[in-house]
Design a protein around this motif. Structure first.
Motif, short mmCIF file in Angstrom:
data_model
loop_
_atom_site.label_atom_id
_atom_site.label_comp_id
_atom_site.label_asym_id
_atom_site.label_seq_id
_atom_site.Cartn_x
_atom_site.Cartn_y
_atom_site.Cartn_z
N SER A 132 -21.30 94.59 -31.53
CA SER A 132 -20.95 95.86 -32.75
C SER A 132 -20.16 96.41 -32.87
O SER A 132 -19.40 96.24 -32.02
N PHE A 133 -20.00 96.68 -34.19
CA PHE A 133 -18.99 96.76 -34.95
C PHE A 133 -19.17 97.65 -36.11
O PHE A 133 -19.90 97.41 -37.45
N ASN A 134 -18.68 98.96 -36.22
CA ASN A 134 -18.55 99.88 -37.29
C ASN A 134 -19.79 100.04 -37.91
O ASN A 134 -20.01 99.85 -38.90
N HIS A 174 -14.96 85.36 -30.26
CA HIS A 174 -14.75 86.07 -29.11
C HIS A 174 -13.58 87.28 -29.99
O HIS A 174 -12.65 86.79 -29.43
N PRO A 175 -13.94 87.91 -31.30
CA PRO A 175 -12.86 89.42 -31.15
C PRO A 175 -13.18 90.27 -30.11
O PRO A 175 -13.96 90.05 -29.05
N LYS A 176 -12.01 90.54 -29.93
CA LYS A 176 -11.39 91.82 -28.67
C LYS A 176 -11.47 93.04 -29.32
O LYS A 176 -10.61 93.03 -30.52
N THR A 177 -11.85 93.81 -28.80
CA THR A 177 -11.82 95.18 -28.96
C THR A 177 -10.58 96.16 -28.40
O THR A 177 -10.53 96.38 -27.25
N ASP A 178 -9.51 96.24 -29.30
CA ASP A 178 -8.64 97.37 -28.17
C ASP A 178 -9.38 98.77 -27.30
O ASP A 178 -10.23 99.81 -28.53
N VAL A 185 -9.54 92.63 -32.81
CA VAL A 185 -8.17 91.64 -32.91
C VAL A 185 -9.31 90.06 -32.85
O VAL A 185 -10.02 90.05 -31.94
N CYS A 186 -9.01 89.45 -34.35
CA CYS A 186 -10.48 88.52 -34.04
C CYS A 186 -8.97 87.17 -35.04
O CYS A 186 -7.76 87.36 -35.33
N SER A 323 -9.21 96.25 -20.87
CA SER A 323 -9.19 95.23 -21.35
C SER A 323 -7.90 95.03 -22.64
O SER A 323 -7.56 96.37 -23.13
N GLY A 324 -6.51 93.60 -21.90
CA GLY A 324 -5.69 93.58 -22.11
C GLY A 324 -4.46 95.06 -21.03
O GLY A 324 -3.69 94.80 -22.02
N ARG A 325 -4.98 95.34 -20.42
CA ARG A 325 -4.44 96.32 -19.76
C ARG A 325 -4.40 95.90 -17.77
O ARG A 325 -5.51 94.57 -17.50
N LYS A 326 -3.26 96.19 -16.71
CA LYS A 326 -3.65 95.66 -15.81
C LYS A 326 -5.32 95.84 -14.94
O LYS A 326 -5.93 97.08 -15.40
N TYR A 327 -5.78 94.93 -14.17
CA TYR A 327 -7.32 95.19 -14.33
C TYR A 327 -7.44 94.21 -12.76
O TYR A 327 -6.13 93.72 -12.43
N ASN A 328 -8.09 94.22 -11.97
CA ASN A 328 -8.78 93.94 -10.54
C ASN A 328 -9.56 93.60 -10.45
O ASN A 328 -10.14 92.47 -10.19
N HIS A 329 -10.29 94.33 -11.49
CA HIS A 329 -12.13 92.83 -10.86
C HIS A 329 -12.71 92.00 -12.35
O HIS A 329 -12.50 92.22 -13.40
N SER A 330 -13.15 90.92 -11.69
CA SER A 330 -13.84 90.08 -12.35
C SER A 330 -15.07 89.86 -12.33
O SER A 330 -15.16 89.94 -11.00
#
Length: 447
Positions: A132-134, A174-178, A185-186, A323-330
């Protein structure tokens, strides 16, 4: 004159059992629910699957041809009752000589336009991911621009080039959303056409305006299915089969962490190498792997990778607010034969497909512990999606939703897990139909 269309699907595993094409367009209301759907879930789960509408001209075409979009809404009704519903639509409807031509009618081999019975204005099946975008849905397949779709009706609007701004002929699945800026980001590979080594990287602001475009040239022409982004970098690694990414981020010491699935073998086994070799599907093994990169090193900037989880896994998802930041859970699909899956019962009706996964895993990097959810002896899982708990900002505080194949009933189920009690389902929504093994999907909150 083109040959007449085939009248039935080939007698092949990818068209049999649970993988027999669904070919269902319609809407089902008031789905059965077993268990307790939480009151703070209000949104829609969109997913996409390869589903040929008509038999192929190529007898042994791979499973990833054709396209079907699915919308499953879970929300509160007017009387505070939960009324989940499901909708299926074929997509896209391809434009051909000014009229509508249902996808996959005269196409030849998957991603090989030179085997088509006729020339297409648009060939993409848009069957890999949907985001979903815009204000609209974008159905994605990485050999073409996206298809725009109505988020309510799932009707196809047509190829979407962001009002003519799209600089490449391809667009990533697989675009990424900041999560901070809302930017998309594509990239596109083979960005100047079939066989070109060109890669086009771009960012798009939340209103659909392109903010950055960078052209790169790859040393070889090859598939680039997924990627991860941090605030400042992008690096490469030796030849292997990188699967789907979990996340990447920059540490306080300046080093970069990049987590993804990695296999030594070709996971897309239906495409052999130049010598005709391909691995046996049951021999494939993908592991959640961590690369640590020192971008300031003059020579050895990449250390040997670490295995975060040694099990056979794929389809990694995270709390995308991180996303794009420190994380612990996957969260990811896991195949663990010791859990008790009845493969003798499943085998004859499973059909072809990518390597199956019989459970879901939650890996907490801060503790090194992994929890496992096993849906049942005759069940296999598809890709999960994470839904944040309403009002909570804590990473991993939320729910996991996953489409599950039930091979005893030959139907699909939607399982919802509360991540505070991961090893059992909080609710199971029964779908009165069978949805083939799909690829990717996403949750869209109604807020």
């Amino acid at each position: 004159m083109a040959s007449p269309a085939p009248q039935h699907f080939p007698d092949r595993p990818q068209f049999s059992g649970f993988m027999k094409p669904c070919r269902f367009e319609g809407e089902v209301q008031h789905l059965e629910v077993h268990g307790d759907l939480p009151s703070d879930i209000d949104g829609t789960f969109y997913r996409v699957m390869p589903d040929p509408q008509l038999p192929p001209f190529i007898d042994n075409d791979p499973i990833i041809s054709g396209s079907m979009e699915t919308e499953i809404s879970v929300h509160f009704g007017s009387k505070m009752a939960l009324w989940p519903s499901s909708k299926n639509m074929f997509a896209p409807k391809n434009l051909f000589e000014g009229g509508l031509l249902t996808n996959f009618f005269h196409t030849g081999k998957y991603r090989n336009k030179f085997t088509d019975a006729m020339e297409f204005a648009v060939r993409s099946t848009a069957n890999t991911n949907i985001v979903s975008f815009n204000g609209q849905l974008l159905a994605l397949k990485e050999d073409s621009p996206p298809y725009a779709m109505d988020p309510e009706t799932l009707e196809t609007k047509g190829l979407y080039t962001f009002d003519g701004q799209l600089p490449s002929v391809t667009f990533t699945a697989h675009p990424k959303t900041d999560p901070v800026t809302g930017e998309l980001v594509c990239f596109g590979y083979e960005a100047k056409g079939d066989g070109s080594p060109d890669i086009c990287y771009y960012t798009i602001d939340p209103d659909g305006k392109f903010t950055q475009t960078v052209w790169l040239v790859s040393p070889v022409c090859g598939m680039i299915h997924d990627f991860a982004v941090t605030e400042n970098w992008w690096f490469t690694y030796k030849n292997s089969f990188p699967g789907h990414t979990a996340n990447a981020y920059e540490r306080d010491d300046g080093k970069i962490v990049f987590d993804l699935g990695l296999s030594d073998n070709n996971v897309f086994y239906w495409w052999p190498d130049a010598e005709g070799n391909s691995p046996e599907p049951d021999k494939l093994h993908t592991q959640l792997t961590r690369f640590t990169i020192n971008p300031n090193a003059e020579e050895e900037y990449l250390s040997a990778p670490d295995i975060l989880h040694s099990g056979n896994s794929e389809f990694y998802r995270i709390d995308e607010r991180f996303s794009g930041r420190k994380y612990n859970h996957s969260y990811f699909d896991l195949m663990n034969p010791s859990l008790g899956t009845d493969f003798a019962a499943i085998g004859p009706v499973m059909g072809g497909g990518y390597p199956p996964y019989n459970s879901l895993a939650h890996h907490d990097e801060s503790t090194g512990k992994t929890e496992v959810y096993f849906p049942g002896r005759t069940h296999l899982v598809q890709e999960p999606v994470f839904i944040p708990r309403r009002g909570s900002t804590e990473e991993g505080d939320g729910y996991l939703m996953v489409l599950v194949n039930n091979y005893r009933t030959l139907s699909s189920e939607l399982h919802l897990l509360d991540c505070r009690d991961f090893t059992k389902a909080r609710a199971i929504i029964l779908l009165p139909l069978r949805l083939r093994a799909g690829l990717h999907g996403n949750w869209v909150d109604n807020n």
